[in-house]
Design a protein around this motif. Structure first.
Motif, PDB file in Angstrom:
ATOM      1  N   TYR A 190       0.845  -1.181   0.000  1.00 12.26           N
ATOM      2  CA  TYR A 190       0.000   0.000   0.000  1.00 12.26           C
ATOM      3  C   TYR A 190       0.887   1.239   0.000  1.00 12.26           C
ATOM      4  CZ  TYR A 190      -3.778  -3.213   1.189  1.00 12.26           C
ATOM      5  OH  TYR A 190      -4.681  -4.250   1.165  1.00 12.26           O
ATOM      6  N   ASN A 191       0.444   2.298  -0.673  1.00  8.87           N
ATOM      7  CA  ASN A 191       1.259   3.497  -0.861  1.00  8.87           C
ATOM      8  C   ASN A 191       0.622   4.699  -0.184  1.00  8.87           C
ATOM      9  OD1 ASN A 191       3.434   2.648  -3.030  1.00  8.87           O
ATOM     10  ND2 ASN A 191       1.500   1.750  -3.689  1.00  8.87           N
ATOM     11  N   GLU A 192       1.512   5.606   0.303  1.00  7.79           N
ATOM     12  CA  GLU A 192       1.092   6.850   0.961  1.00  7.79           C
ATOM     13  C   GLU A 192       0.090   6.542   2.071  1.00  7.79           C
ATOM     14  OE1 GLU A 192      -0.302   9.562  -2.004  1.00  7.79           O
ATOM     15  OE2 GLU A 192       1.484   9.330  -3.251  1.00  7.79           O
TER      16      GLU A 192
ATOM     17  N   LEU B   3      -7.549   3.189   8.111  1.00  9.14           N
ATOM     18  CA  LEU B   3      -6.497   3.106   7.097  1.00  9.14           C
ATOM     19  C   LEU B   3      -6.845   4.031   5.950  1.00  9.14           C
ATOM     20  CD1 LEU B   3      -3.987   1.724   5.800  1.00  9.14           C
ATOM     21  CD2 LEU B   3      -5.557   0.026   4.844  1.00  9.14           C
ATOM     22  N   GLN B   4      -5.876   4.846   5.553  1.00 16.96           N
ATOM     23  CA  GLN B   4      -6.051   5.706   4.391  1.00 16.96           C
ATOM     24  C   GLN B   4      -4.801   5.599   3.535  1.00 16.96           C
ATOM     25  OE1 GLN B   4      -7.628   9.562   5.120  1.00 16.96           O
ATOM     26  NE2 GLN B   4      -6.999  10.406   3.159  1.00 16.96           N
ATOM     27  N   SER B   5      -4.991   5.235   2.270  1.00 15.75           N
ATOM     28  CA  SER B   5      -3.876   5.101   1.340  1.00 15.75           C
ATOM     29  C   SER B   5      -4.404   5.317  -0.072  1.00 15.75           C
ATOM     30  CB  SER B   5      -3.244   3.708   1.457  1.00 15.75           C
ATOM     31  OG  SER B   5      -4.139   2.719   0.988  1.00 15.75           O
ATOM     32  N   ARG B   6      -3.484   5.237  -1.061  1.00 17.93           N
ATOM     33  CA  ARG B   6      -3.939   5.357  -2.447  1.00 17.93           C
ATOM     34  C   ARG B   6      -4.871   4.215  -2.818  1.00 17.93           C
ATOM     35  NH1 ARG B   6       1.550   6.716  -4.769  1.00 17.93           N
ATOM     36  NH2 ARG B   6       1.423   4.692  -5.796  1.00 17.93           N
ATOM     37  N   GLU B   7      -4.659   3.045  -2.191  1.00 20.41           N
ATOM     38  CA  GLU B   7      -5.421   1.859  -2.577  1.00 20.41           C
ATOM     39  C   GLU B   7      -6.668   1.638  -1.725  1.00 20.41           C
ATOM     40  OE1 GLU B   7      -1.228   1.513  -3.770  1.00 20.41           O
ATOM     41  OE2 GLU B   7      -2.206   1.896  -1.849  1.00 20.41           O
ATOM     42  N   ALA B   8      -6.685   2.093  -0.478  1.00 16.30           N
ATOM     43  CA  ALA B   8      -7.783   1.754   0.424  1.00 16.30           C
ATOM     44  C   ALA B   8      -8.050   2.877   1.395  1.00 16.30           C
ATOM     45  CB  ALA B   8      -7.463   0.467   1.181  1.00 16.30           C
ATOM     46  N   VAL B   9      -9.345   3.094   1.680  1.00 13.48           N
ATOM     47  CA  VAL B   9      -9.783   4.061   2.682  1.00 13.48           C
ATOM     48  C   VAL B   9     -10.915   3.419   3.473  1.00 13.48           C
ATOM     49  CG1 VAL B   9     -10.830   6.312   3.121  1.00 13.48           C
ATOM     50  CG2 VAL B   9      -9.175   6.055   1.266  1.00 13.48           C
ATOM     51  N   GLY B  10     -10.738   3.295   4.789  1.00  9.81           N
ATOM     52  CA  GLY B  10     -11.793   2.699   5.587  1.00  9.81           C
ATOM     53  C   GLY B  10     -11.381   2.470   7.020  1.00  9.81           C
ATOM     54  N   SER B  11     -12.205   1.702   7.731  1.00 12.26           N
ATOM     55  CA  SER B  11     -11.963   1.398   9.133  1.00 12.26           C
ATOM     56  C   SER B  11     -12.110  -0.104   9.350  1.00 12.26           C
ATOM     57  CB  SER B  11     -12.940   2.155  10.035  1.00 12.26           C
ATOM     58  OG  SER B  11     -14.277   1.805   9.728  1.00 12.26           O
ATOM     59  N   PHE B  12     -11.534  -0.600  10.443  1.00  8.38           N
ATOM     60  CA  PHE B  12     -11.571  -2.037  10.701  1.00  8.38           C
ATOM     61  C   PHE B  12     -11.571  -2.304  12.194  1.00  8.38           C
ATOM     62  CE2 PHE B  12      -7.175  -0.697  10.221  1.00  8.38           C
ATOM     63  CZ  PHE B  12      -6.558  -1.229  11.339  1.00  8.38           C
ATOM     64  N   GLN B  13     -11.952  -3.528  12.549  1.00  8.77           N
ATOM     65  CA  GLN B  13     -11.932  -3.984  13.934  1.00  8.77           C
ATOM     66  C   GLN B  13     -11.441  -5.423  13.964  1.00  8.77           C
ATOM     67  OE1 GLN B  13     -15.245  -3.225  16.826  1.00  8.77           O
ATOM     68  NE2 GLN B  13     -15.402  -5.458  16.885  1.00  8.77           N
ATOM     69  N   TRP B  14     -10.539  -5.709  14.899  1.00 10.99           N
ATOM     70  CA  TRP B  14      -9.989  -7.060  15.044  1.00 10.99           C
ATOM     71  C   TRP B  14     -10.363  -7.614  16.407  1.00 10.99           C
ATOM     72  CZ3 TRP B  14      -8.164 -11.249  12.908  1.00 10.99           C
ATOM     73  CH2 TRP B  14      -7.479 -12.175  13.695  1.00 10.99           C
TER      74      TRP B  14
ATOM     75  N   TRP C 186     -11.551   0.080  -2.072  1.00 14.58           N
ATOM     76  CA  TRP C 186     -10.391  -0.812  -1.972  1.00 14.58           C
ATOM     77  C   TRP C 186     -10.031  -1.255  -3.377  1.00 14.58           C
ATOM     78  CZ3 TRP C 186      -8.723  -5.725  -3.194  1.00 14.58           C
ATOM     79  CH2 TRP C 186      -7.555  -6.161  -2.548  1.00 14.58           C
ATOM     80  N   ARG C 187      -8.847  -0.868  -3.804  1.00 19.33           N
ATOM     81  CA  ARG C 187      -8.342  -1.281  -5.106  1.00 19.33           C
ATOM     82  C   ARG C 187      -7.178  -2.228  -4.871  1.00 19.33           C
ATOM     83  NH1 ARG C 187      -4.170   0.528  -8.216  1.00 19.33           N
ATOM     84  NH2 ARG C 187      -3.887   2.437  -6.979  1.00 19.33           N
ATOM     85  N   ARG C 188      -7.253  -3.408  -5.496  1.00 17.30           N
ATOM     86  CA  ARG C 188      -6.202  -4.400  -5.301  1.00 17.30           C
ATOM     87  C   ARG C 188      -4.850  -3.791  -5.643  1.00 17.30           C
ATOM     88  NH1 ARG C 188      -6.041 -10.294  -5.832  1.00 17.30           N
ATOM     89  NH2 ARG C 188      -3.913 -10.933  -6.341  1.00 17.30           N
ATOM     90  N   PRO C 189      -3.905  -3.808  -4.685  1.00 13.22           N
ATOM     91  CA  PRO C 189      -2.582  -3.226  -4.962  1.00 13.22           C
ATOM     92  C   PRO C 189      -1.906  -3.912  -6.143  1.00 13.22           C
ATOM     93  CG  PRO C 189      -2.882  -3.567  -2.603  1.00 13.22           C
ATOM     94  CD  PRO C 189      -4.034  -4.225  -3.276  1.00 13.22           C
ATOM     95  N   ASP C 190      -1.179  -3.112  -6.925  1.00 12.19           N
ATOM     96  CA  ASP C 190      -0.487  -3.654  -8.100  1.00 12.19           C
ATOM     97  C   ASP C 190       0.684  -4.545  -7.710  1.00 12.19           C
ATOM     98  OD1 ASP C 190      -2.230  -2.181  -9.713  1.00 12.19           O
ATOM     99  OD2 ASP C 190      -0.931  -0.415  -9.624  1.00 12.19           O
TER     100      ASP C 190
ATOM    101  N   ASP D 239     -16.618   0.407  -2.920  1.00 11.33           N
ATOM    102  CA  ASP D 239     -16.097   0.477  -4.287  1.00 11.33           C
ATOM    103  C   ASP D 239     -14.913  -0.477  -4.397  1.00 11.33           C
ATOM    104  OD1 ASP D 239     -15.523   1.165  -6.873  1.00 11.33           O
ATOM    105  OD2 ASP D 239     -14.686   3.134  -6.404  1.00 11.33           O
ATOM    106  N   PHE D 240     -15.166  -1.673  -4.942  1.00 13.35           N
ATOM    107  CA  PHE D 240     -14.185  -2.750  -5.003  1.00 13.35           C
ATOM    108  C   PHE D 240     -13.641  -2.839  -6.423  1.00 13.35           C
ATOM    109  CE2 PHE D 240     -13.511  -7.482  -5.516  1.00 13.35           C
ATOM    110  CZ  PHE D 240     -12.326  -7.521  -4.812  1.00 13.35           C
ATOM    111  N   VAL D 241     -12.300  -2.649  -6.558  1.00 10.42           N
ATOM    112  CA  VAL D 241     -11.678  -2.579  -7.875  1.00 10.42           C
ATOM    113  C   VAL D 241     -10.479  -3.525  -7.913  1.00 10.42           C
ATOM    114  CG1 VAL D 241     -10.539  -1.085  -9.569  1.00 10.42           C
ATOM    115  CG2 VAL D 241     -12.371  -0.165  -8.122  1.00 10.42           C
ATOM    116  N   VAL D 242     -10.380  -4.308  -8.974  1.00  9.51           N
ATOM    117  CA  VAL D 242      -9.216  -5.163  -9.232  1.00  9.51           C
ATOM    118  C   VAL D 242      -8.729  -4.853 -10.642  1.00  9.51           C
ATOM    119  CG1 VAL D 242      -8.323  -7.501  -9.420  1.00  9.51           C
ATOM    120  CG2 VAL D 242     -10.057  -6.981  -7.692  1.00  9.51           C
ATOM    121  N   GLY D 243      -7.588  -4.183 -10.741  1.00  6.27           N
ATOM    122  CA  GLY D 243      -7.087  -3.789 -12.056  1.00  6.27           C
ATOM    123  C   GLY D 243      -8.076  -2.846 -12.740  1.00  6.27           C
TER     124      GLY D 243
END
Length: 388
Positions: free
Chosen positions: A231-233, A249-260, A275-279, A303-307
Motif C-alpha cells: 500500500y502506498n502513501e 487506514l487511508q492510502s492510495r489503494e484503500a480508505v476505511g476502518s476495521f476492527q480485530w 479498496w483497489r487491489r494493490p499492483d 467500491d471494489f476494484v481489481v485492475g
C-alpha cells in the motif's frame, strides 16, 4: 538477572565505612569485562567496560530478534545502588554487530549505531490499599530513529507498564495518562515481516498473551506491506487492548476502518469506502500456511476494484473451520448487475475450491464493460446460476 562473573581476578578494598574496587577483570556473557568503582555519597557506583557476543547473548535470552544479529560489540555499563534501589546506564556504538533486520534496523558490522539505555528509580506512589508501590523508568535510544520512555510499577515479582511512549522515525510523543503511545514514520514498513519475526518468539513455548494495557499507534509510511500487498502513501491509526483492536487506514489503494477481535481463531470486520487491489504483491507464505491462519471475515467495500475491473459494492462473510475456508456469503452489486454466492476452499484432498453462485444483470453489456470487456455485448438482461 545477570549471569555469574567467571574467571574473576582483582581486589576489593573495604572497611566498615568505605568500599573501593580498584579493578576487577572477569568474563561476562562470554566476553571480557573490567570493573571499577566504589562507595560514593551513600551509593555504590560501579563502571564496567567489556565486549558482548551476540551468540552468547542468544543462548541466554530467548528473544527472536537476536536471531538476526551477529558479531561482538564493546559496551560501557554504569550501575548505582542504594539499599535495594538499583539504577543503570548502558552505552554502545554497536560497531562489530551486524543486523539483518528489516530497515531501518539493518546495519553492517563496521557501521556505528549509538545505543543508550538507562533505568532509574522513581518515587513510590500509594496503591488503592494505601501501600506504597515501587516504580521505575526506562529510556532507550537507538541512533536517531528509535526512542522509548516507559514507566513501570512493581506488582509482586513482575514489573508492569504504567504508561510509555515509543517513536520510530519521529520525535518521541508525550507520555499518555495510561497505556502506551506508539508513533512510526517510515519510507517502507513491512508488517508481515515483523509479524513473522515476533511470532518466532513462540518457538520455545506457547505464544505470549496479548497485552492488557491500552496501546495507541499512529503510523505513516510511503510504502506499507500488509497481508502480502503493498500500500502506498499510508496513514493509519490503531488502538486497543487485550483481544479487541480498532483502526483506520487511508492510502492510495484503500480508505476505511476495521476492527480485530482476537478471541478464538480471530475475526476481522471492516468497512472500506474503496479498496483497489494493490499492483505490487509479496508472497512469502505457502497456501497451506495462509489457509490455516485466515481469520473469520465480515467485510464491506463500497467500491471494489481489481485492475481495470470495477466490481462495485462487495460484502464478504467467511470463517475458518478445521482447515476449510468457508465462504458463507459473497455479494457484489453495481448499477448493472448482482452476483451472490457461497462456497469453500479446502487444501486437503487436492486443493479443492467450490462456489455456488447466481448472477442477475439488467444490462450484461454495461456489466462486462465494468469488468474490462469493452464492447463485448450490447444490452441483454441476463440470469446465470451455477456451481464451479
Amino acid at each position: 538477572a545477570l549471569p555469574p562473573l567467571r574467571q574473576v581476578n582483582g581486589s576489593l578494598a573495604f572497611s566498615e565505612k568505605d568500599l573501593r574496587i580498584p579493578e576487577i577483570s572477569a568474563m561476562l556473557f562470554g566476553g571480557p569485562v573490567r570493573i571499577k568503582g566504589g562507595a560514593q555519597g551513600g551509593k555504590v557506583m560501579v563502571v564496567a567496560n567489556g565486549s558482548l557476543g551476540m551468540d552468547e547473548l542468544r543462548r541466554r535470552l530467548e528473544w527472536p530478534l537476536l536471531d538476526a544479529l551477529s558479531g561482538t560489540a564493546a559496551y560501557r555499563l554504569e550501575v548505582g545502588s542504594r539499599k535495594r534501589d538499583v539504577e543503570l546506564v548502558v552505552d554502545s556504538n554497536l560497531v562489530g554487530v551486524a543486523s539483518s533486520l528489516a530497515p531501518p534496523f539493518a546495519k553492517s558490522a563496521s557501521e556505528a549505531l549509538p545505543m543508550h539505555f538507562e533505568s532509574a528509580v522513581l518515587p513510590s506512589v500509594p496503591s488503592r490499599s494505601g501501600q506504597p508501590v515501587a516504580r521505575d523508568q526506562l529510556r532507550l535510544t537507538l541512533g536517531n530513529f528509535l526512542s522509548m520512555q516507559l514507566i513501570r510499577r512493581k506488582q509482586g515479582d513482575d514489573s508492569l507498564p504504567e504508561r510509555g511512549a515509543i517513536a520510530v522515525g519521529r520525535p518521541l510523543p508525550p507520555l499518555p495518562e495510561r497505556g502506551i503511545q506508539v508513533g512510526v514514520s517510515a519510507r517502507t514498513l513491512d508488517l508481515d515481516y515483523w509479524q513473522r519475526m515476533l511470532r518466532a518468539g513462540g518457538k520455545a513455548g506457547s505464544a505470549a498473551a496479548p497485552p492488557s494495557w491500552p496501546i495507541n499507534v499512529d503510523l505513516k509510511a510511503d510504502e506499507l506491506v500488509m497481508l502480502g500487498k503493498y500500500y502506498n502513501e499510508v496513514t493509519a491509526t490503531v488502538s486497543g487492548a487485550a483481544q479487541l483492536w480498532r483502526g483506520t487506514l487511508q492510502s492510495r489503494e484503500a480508505v476505511g476502518s476495521f476492527q480485530w477481535d482476537g478471541a478464538g481463531a480471530g475475526k476481522l470486520a471492516a468497512h472500506f469506502k474503496r479498496w483497489r487491489r494493490p499492483d505490487k504483491e509479496s508472497v512469502d507464505s505457502q497456501p497451506a500456511e495462509v489457509l490455516k491462519e485466515l481469520p473469520a471475515l465480515d467485510i464491506v467495500i463500497d467500491d471494489f476494484v481489481v485492475g481495470v475491473r470495477r466490481f462495485g459494492r462487495l460484502e464478504v462473510q467467511a470463517h475458518n473451520e478445521a482447515g476449510i475456508w468457508r465462504l458463507d456469503k459473497i455479494d457484489i452489486l453495481n448499477p448493472f448487475g448482482r452476483l451472490s454466492g457461497s462456497g469453500q476452499w479446502q487444501l486437503a484432498s487436492g486443493n479443492r475450491t467450490q462456489l455456488d453462485f447466481a448472477l442477475n444483470a439488467s444490462d450484461a453489456g454495461k456489466l462486462l464493460d465494468r469488468l474490462g470487456y469493452l464492447g463485448a455485448v450490447r444490452g441483454a438482461g441476463t440470469t446465470l446460476e451455477g456451481r464451479i
